[in-house]
Enzyme design. Structure first.
Site, PDB file in Angstrom:
ATOM      1  N   ALA A 116       0.951  -1.267   0.078  1.00 30.18           N
ATOM      2  CA  ALA A 116       0.146  -0.385   0.147  1.00 30.18           C
ATOM      3  C   ALA A 116       0.784   1.318  -0.014  1.00 30.18           C
ATOM      4  CB  ALA A 116      -0.895   0.349   0.981  1.00 30.18           C
ATOM      5  N   LYS A 142     -26.677  -9.071  -6.234  1.00 30.88           N
ATOM      6  CA  LYS A 142     -25.293  -8.460  -6.943  1.00 30.88           C
ATOM      7  C   LYS A 142     -25.753  -8.495  -8.634  1.00 30.88           C
ATOM      8  CE  LYS A 142     -23.832 -12.207  -3.320  1.00 30.88           C
ATOM      9  NZ  LYS A 142     -23.848 -13.407  -2.750  1.00 30.88           N
TER      10      LYS A 142
END
Lengths: 436, 436
Positions: free
Chosen positions: B34, B207
């Site tokens: 990150a 979904k």
């Protein structure tokens, strides 16, 4: 909307032409996704005259890819020339020197010079993206680099070369030999005139080196890959595999083991019902086994102009939006130099096919040599002769052994002893069994 | 290295606990990926006392998720409470109001309020990411939003609910009825005490609405989805499907048609050899058909704490790295309001099972009604009675018709006429065939 991103495309083969075409045809939607227009301003290729069905009238033409890479009207360089050295390498290095992001499909270049390029690109603060270098249109690079950030990957493996999978699928279906099938694939355009790079497993190895780097946080190590091609596979092997519940695929497999990173490319037997075993023809498929996510399988087209261009353009859009992750997921300085797990330490089941000279004691001698190395046999199949009358001739019979898990080193010792005993005719055929 | 990203986790069920655990266990590697440390600084859940196997001693505890969302020591809010309204919605809205990025697995919330949330997040310049909301650990959101930027998607479909796939797989394998199988799934923890949301198809619909938005650049439109559950499927249907070369799966299917976006959730028959048909148990799988890439299939775990946490953490790492694409791929203002293709316009093959009252002329009458609507039959299978002696009884026999492609409207007219003719006992069973 922000300034356009000006793209130079070096290499106008099938993929390069598709990139130019799609960037133009979908300009509006891509601009909406990227937050800025993406415009091809320069191209480079050897033959200027060739008709590629593209309108290149407002695009600068460079005979030299490195010249394109440093041209004033190019913000991002797409390298689709190919090859680990020469103009491709020069083009990418020039682009980075000039602070320009690079998108490339060049697995050979990255497998060999990936770490050096990653370092250079980090020093200059410009990204290199290479989704198209592995498994064509399948977003496997993005998945490993970004989608699985939370995971420790234990294994990544799959079918990474469409030519080999096409050949194996056809050999199996039509019961024809490797050479005949290869000639056919060449005629249909699925195999190159010089097929060594594909059928010898080297193309798969380059791709595997990149996947292993992304999966395990190590430097790409193509030289550390054990490589076997598919030329030795016979229709009989495919038929025996079928009877025993397996299919044969050329796999690239990278595994994290106690002895280090094991990387290997060779024909493998997979249980028929496994996801990768079921992938036919030129399709590619990759399975990732990881601690958090379990098993993830991606399959799709591994080659083709439009499919590969899809991956190239996804990278361009990412860069246009400012998405610039470290090339191999981790900063180059954090990539470990992989400890190579030696092939002798490989553990798994094996398919062994022997041409056994049919005389009393042969079977017992073979079984003894296996037992001496502590190798247990899961099944033994003998292909009988057609008629009884042949039985006295001492002609070889085909004997197939399936072993339980053993080490490659033990197996090699047993096979050497069997050969030395003189009971077999020719070298044993050996196909590793990949566990699910 | 940059300042840590301080994460607040609202909801400490299986997924939330896994997120907290993995962020701590893999802190170092995640920081490298990150570019900055990622630290959980606050959590929120209803029961404070429960042992979750987590060390929360240095983490602030909030009884109220909205309080967590505006806490001073939180930079990013992970919402894992669930539900389209109430505390989940309040938490997400509060986070955005306070300029904090949100990562959520909440499909119900996004299917209903996704566009409003996308607009609000764009106004505030903070991202909302939701990889975990669809198909658990499969990186399908990233693939559609980023990996396929160059593509026009024509269809996205798949198995999006593990409970339904588990039930159908077991019904098929063990030849047991839906109710028995459901009870079993509940005992094993694969189905909720109130299973309606799963087996009724509503979870799949939420979904699907998100996938359709990402695939077609339209606003999520859960209300526009045709929904049928799996409760009507019988072991006989599964057996007939097997005999006819199909398997039955609960699919969510979104297709771009001339009449608009067709979205439907219902049991579907798929050719046995297709990739999606082969997916068993709780595994999820999604196929994307698109112009550049062709067919791409992703399969993996659709649920489970660690697999879903894998998706949540991938989103957190992206945001930590500054990757903030528009929520649904395009800026909210560019999402089109989808034209709903009416279900009557749906075109495809059908499996029809009729309980036909066995008397002269019944078969002819049924065939005539089909022909009147221009429907051609690909196969007709009659399940004969066990013994000849039954033949005079007028008892119903099971007749299965497989049609060639027709419209749903024509088929409904034919079936209504067949029912009105009085030749059948009970309502026809209808299962749509999904083409490869």
């Amino acid at each position: 909307m922000a300034e356009p991103l000006r793209v130079g495309v070096a290499g106008l083969g099938t993929v390069g032409s598709a990139v130019v075409r799609i960037l133009s045809a979908k300009a509006e939607e891509l601009a909406a996704r990227a937050g800025r227009p993406i415009v091809v301003t320069a191209v480079s290729a050897r033959e200027k005259g060739r008709d590629r069905g593209l309108d290149l009238s407002r695009v600068a033409w460079h005979m030299d890819a490195s010249q394109l890479a440093r041209a004033n009207d190019v913000d991002l360089v797409v390298e689709l020339i190919g090859g680990a050295e020469g103009p491709a390498r020069a083009c990418v290095e020039t682009a980075i020197e000039h602070g320009r992001p690079v998108v490339t499909a060049n697995k050979a270049l990255l497998a060999k010079h990936g770490v050096a390029l990653a370092r250079a690109s980090e020093e200059k603060g410009v990204p290199i993206a290479f989704e198209a270098a592995v498994a064509g249109g399948i977003p496997i690079v993005k998945t490993l680099r970004e989608g699985l950030a939370a995971n420790n990957v234990s294994r990544v493996f799959g079918i990474l070369n469409g030519t080999c999978n096409y050949i194996l699928t056809r050999m199996e279906k039509d019961k024809i030999g490797f050479a005949e099938c290869l000639a056919d694939a060449q005629r249909l355009g699925y195999a190159e005139a010089d097929p060594t790079f594909d059928v010898g497993g080297f193309d798969t190895a380059h791709k595997l080196a990149l996947l292993a780097s992304l999966a395990f946080g190590v430097e790409p190590d193509a030289d550390g890959i054990y490589v076997e091609g598919i030329a030795s596979i016979t229709p009989l092997d495919l038929q025996m595999a079928e009877e025993l519940g397996y299919r044969v695929k050329l796999l690239g497999v990278a595994t994290r083991t106690d002895a280090g990173v094991e990387q290997r490319v060779h024909p493998s037997m997979l249980p028929k019902e496994s996801a990768i075993a079921r992938v036919d023809g030129v399709t590619n498929a990759v399975e990732i086994d990881a601690d958090a996510v379990g098993a993830l399988v991606l399959s799709g087209p591994g080659a083709g102009g439009d499919a590969t261009a899809s991956a190239v353009i996804a990278d361009i859009v990412d860069i246009a939006r400012g998405v610039t992750p470290p090339m191999f997921g981790l900063p180059a300085g954090k990539l470990r130099s992989p400890t190579r797990a030696p092939m002798g330490r490989h553990e798994g089941g094996y398919y062994i096919r022997l041409s056994v000279i049919d005389r009393p004691g042969a079977a017992a001698a073979i079984a003894t040599r296996m037992a001496e190395q502590g190798i247990s046999l899961k099944s033994i199949v003998q292909r009988g002769r057609e008629s009884e009358s042949d039985s006295a001739g001492g002609e070889p019979v085909q004997v197939v052994l399936i072993t339980y898990a053993t080490t490659e080193a033990s197996l090699r010792i047993a096979l050497d002893a069997i050969e030395a005993d003189g009971h077999i005719d020719g070298a044993p055929q050996l196909i590793r069994i990949e566990k699910r």
